[in-house]
Scaffold this active site. Structure first.
Site, mmCIF file in Angstrom:
data_model
loop_
_atom_site.group_PDB
_atom_site.id
_atom_site.type_symbol
_atom_site.label_atom_id
_atom_site.label_comp_id
_atom_site.label_asym_id
_atom_site.label_seq_id
_atom_site.Cartn_x
_atom_site.Cartn_y
_atom_site.Cartn_z
ATOM 1 C CG ASP A 1 -9.033 5.732 68.818
ATOM 2 O OD1 ASP A 1 -9.641 6.128 69.841
ATOM 3 O OD2 ASP A 1 -9.805 4.937 67.922
ATOM 4 C CB SER A 2 -9.362 9.745 72.426
ATOM 5 O OG SER A 2 -8.652 9.357 73.706
ATOM 6 C CG ASP B 1 -7.767 2.861 71.551
ATOM 7 O OD1 ASP B 1 -8.349 1.588 71.500
ATOM 8 O OD2 ASP B 1 -8.359 3.936 71.734
ATOM 9 C CE LYS C 1 -10.021 1.304 73.994
ATOM 10 N NZ LYS C 1 -10.811 1.511 72.756
ATOM 11 C CD GLU D 1 -14.036 2.249 68.687
ATOM 12 O OE1 GLU D 1 -14.904 1.999 67.856
ATOM 13 O OE2 GLU D 1 -13.568 3.226 68.991
ATOM 14 C CD GLU E 1 -16.776 5.612 74.695
ATOM 15 O OE1 GLU E 1 -16.670 6.938 74.391
ATOM 16 O OE2 GLU E 1 -16.056 4.881 74.327
#
Length: 273
Positions: free
Chosen positions: A49-50, A88, A118, A120, A187
């Site tokens: 999602d960056s 993501d 993925k 978080e 991270e």
């Protein structure tokens, strides 16, 4: 299977089995052409999602939508033959409930053909991760600095300097492992903590701003290639400086267009004689 249907791509099980063997090579990918360039050299590609910041100029990843992730996941899948591809889950697509997470994860897998998702989160997301993995959704966990939570976490900073922070990240890592994740992205943590977590969990850790002791490494491709210039995190190494190369190429193109030297005879079509 690959985009051509001729070769097998790495599976999440194969990535998990790489722990303790050799370092896992990972990068982000957002488009078909870049995926084709990265694929021969990478074990895993993350449609991160960056992309919200790198491609769309957003200030954070919070504004990224599920539709954006699916579209870019589809593009990346068209460019791979070898790498495992993970997409993501964007902010707001899984935090409400484990049922919401499953519904959106299944949509990602079905519409992109990717190998997993993925998300978080640590202890607070362990139930969701367990719900997904029990129902056939491979999950790549993410602990430490979590960009989707940067607005409530005090900004981008290395975590784990205090014992309280470090203990929370340790618990997060263990909870996500026990929930069934096949790998764990670590991270923005102090190096010693990332090293400790790598030794304490039975699944691969893939570090970004973490430790060389992690089972693998990942960077944002545009950072690594010197294309993203808004800011440079401490953990980024520029393996190339492509931004000046692109700028010079565009400058040369503009000059030739203005001088009417491009297109030349070799670039135009002539009638048959």
């Amino acid at each position: 299977m690959s985009a051509t249907g001729l070769t097998r791509r790495n599976t999440t099980s194969q990535i998990e089995a790489m722990k303790g063997t050799r370092p896992i090579v990972s990068l982000t990918a957002y488009t078909t052409p870049i995926a084709r360039l990265l694929d021969p050299h990478c074990d895993l590609l993350l449609v991160g999602d960056s992309l919200g910041m790198v491609l769309y100029g957003m200030e954070s990843t919070v504004g990224v939508t599920l539709e954006m992730m699916i579209a870019h996941g589809q593009g990346v899948m068209r460019g791979v033959q070898k790498a495992c591809v993970i997409v993501d889950m964007p902010f707001g697509s899984y935090q409400e409930s484990k049922e919401q997470a499953f519904r959106n994860a299944v949509r990602i897998l079905k519409e992109t053909g990717s190998d997993g998702v993925k998300l978080e989160g640590g202890e607070e997301m362990a139930e969701t991760v367990a719900f997904l993995t029990a129902r056939g959704v491979p999950v790549f966990g993410h602990v430490g600095l979590m960009p989707q939570q940067v607005k409530t976490a005090g900004g981008y900073r290395a975590l784990g300097r205090s014992e309280e922070e470090a203990d929370k990240i340790r618990r997060d890592a263990k909870a996500i492992e026990q929930a069934g994740a096949f790998a764990l992205l670590v991270e923005g943590t102090v190096e010693t903590l990332a090293r400790e977590i790598t030794a304490s969990v039975g699944i691969p850790t893939i570090g970004i701003g973490a430790s060389p002791a992690c089972d693998g490494q990942i960077l944002v491709s545009d950072d690594m290639l010197g294309l993203f210039s808004d800011f440079k995190p401490r953990f980024v190494k520029h393996f190339a400086q492509l931004a000046p190369t692109v700028s010079k190429a565009v400058e040369a193109y503009a000059e030739e267009v203005k001088a009417r030297t491009f297109p030349g005879p070799e670039h135009t079509f002539q009638p048959k004689k």
